[in-house]
Design an enzyme around this catalytic site. Structure first.
Site, PDB file in Angstrom:
ATOM      1  N   ASN A  28       0.851  -1.245   0.039  1.00  0.00           N
ATOM      2  CA  ASN A  28      -0.011  -0.007   0.105  1.00  0.00           C
ATOM      3  C   ASN A  28       0.771   1.336  -0.051  1.00  0.00           C
ATOM      4  O   ASN A  28       0.213   2.283   0.118  1.00  0.00           O
ATOM      5  CB  ASN A  28      -1.051  -0.099   1.163  1.00  0.00           C
ATOM      6  N   TYR A 139       2.737  -3.224  17.865  1.00  0.00           N
ATOM      7  CA  TYR A 139       3.583  -3.911  17.042  1.00  0.00           C
ATOM      8  C   TYR A 139       3.894  -5.399  17.702  1.00  0.00           C
ATOM      9  O   TYR A 139       3.990  -6.435  16.846  1.00  0.00           O
ATOM     10  CB  TYR A 139       4.883  -3.400  16.670  1.00  0.00           C
ATOM     11  N   LYS A 143       2.678  -8.834  16.260  1.00  0.00           N
ATOM     12  CA  LYS A 143       3.355  -9.851  15.701  1.00  0.00           C
ATOM     13  C   LYS A 143       3.223 -11.377  16.214  1.00  0.00           C
ATOM     14  O   LYS A 143       3.268 -12.500  15.939  1.00  0.00           O
ATOM     15  CB  LYS A 143       4.726  -9.475  15.790  1.00  0.00           C
ATOM     16  N   THR A 169      17.831  -5.435  10.811  1.00  0.00           N
ATOM     17  CA  THR A 169      18.240  -5.485   9.531  1.00  0.00           C
ATOM     18  C   THR A 169      18.620  -4.249   8.955  1.00  0.00           C
ATOM     19  O   THR A 169      17.943  -3.286   9.349  1.00  0.00           O
ATOM     20  CB  THR A 169      17.466  -6.386   8.582  1.00  0.00           C
TER      21      THR A 169
END
Length: 316
Positions: A28, A139, A143, A169
């Site tokens: 999106n 969050y 998850k 990452t």
């Protein structure tokens, strides 16, 4: 590939397209940008659909990579209810598609499921220490709930699932305003601005270069059905936030100075993966040292016009 125009998702798309797969990228474009996949738009085996995974979509597929969700605190806290819906309803929608198509489906989970850990380093068996009503819960708990849904669809409906828990990452295609610590520090360093550290800088993280992560994710999807995870994917090398800031300044040749601000709520003090399961079942471990990965990432940031990027939310 949901979230396929995002930082990690676009690298997965690259690998799959190069391997000859027909790839449908859903995004999106909330915190991602089309420029990450622009080079793929002319490929015959690549298709982009602007779509929000909160809403169902009917496609015929044999593999699903579910990466859709803002991942930086400022962005997922900007609309916490939407963040929770993205994790939970997004998982329901991709799992429903996987059930209907009899497809494999891989969930991009996160080290945030461990919260502010009381066990260090963190193995997959550790159940976590998460504040369910804190500002990061949308969050973290989103998850965690997605992992629950994946396992319940697997147990109840025999859906072929995979779960990877991704640790910090970094690498090329990070959004300059994504709010992650690596991109924040590099952006500030290249502009010779003060580098902002929240807290004492003694909190630790383990930083995994994106190419290493992508290799682990692909191996997990292609691995045996007997190993569904969750599996930690990250670099077990542990660095303090202050060490990261100093390394960015050194490599970039910046004149920036370090400045300290009050710590943010529920910010984990330690984060380091145990990757024994990834070594055993995937023959995987990271190979790019932090210094080399930072150099490549800084070179990328130097190659783009940072002024052409906008912060996805007012938080950054």
């Amino acid at each position: 590939m949901t979230g396929g125009a995002g930082f990690v998702g676009s690298h997965i798309c690259d690998r799959l397209v190069a391997q000859g797969h027909d790839v449908i990228c859903l995004d999106n474009l909330f915190t991602s940008q089309k420029s990450n996949i622009e080079h793929l738009l002319g490929k015959k085996n690549f298709e982009f659909i602007r779509h929000d995974v909160v809403h169902p979509i009917w496609l015929e597929v044999d593999e699903i990579y579910n990466a859709a969700c803002p991942a930086a605190p400022g962005h997922y806290q900007y609309n916490p209810i939407k963040t929770m819906k993205t994790s939970v309803m997004g998982a329901i929608n991709v799992l429903g598609m996987a059930k209907r198509c009899r497809a494999k489906v891989l969930q991009f989970s996160t080290s945030e499921v461990y919260g502010d850990p009381e066990v260090h380093p963190q193995p997959e068996s550790y159940k976590g220490s998460v504040n369910p009503i804190g500002p990061r819960a949308c969050y973290d708990e989103g998850k965690r709930a997605a992992e629950t849904l994946f396992f319940d669809y697997h147990r109840s409906n025999k859906v072929n699932i995979r779960i990877v828990r991704i640790f910090n990452t970094y690498g090329p295609r990070m959004h300059p305003y994504d709010g992650r610590v690596v991109s924040n520090f590099i952006r500030q360093a290249l502009r010779n601005e003060d580098i902002t550290i929240y807290g004492s800088g003694s909190q630790t993280r383990s930083f995994c270069y994106v190419d290493d992560l992508v290799e682990g994710i692909i191996r997990m999807m292609n691995g045996p059905d007997t190993f569904i995870g969750p599996v930690n994917l990250g670099n077990p090398g542990e660095f303090t936030i202050k060490q990261l800031a100093e390394l960015v300044v050194e490599i970039s040749g910046s004149r920036s100075r370090l400045v300290y601000r009050p710590p943010v709520a529920d910010d984990p003090m330690q984060r380091q993966p145990v990757i024994d399961l990834a070594r055993k079942h995937l023959s995987w471990e990271p190979t790019v040292p932090l210094r080399e990965g930072l150099k490549r990432t800084i070179d990328y940031f130097r190659s783009i016009d940072m002024e052409s990027f906008r912060a996805p939310t007012p938080n950054y």
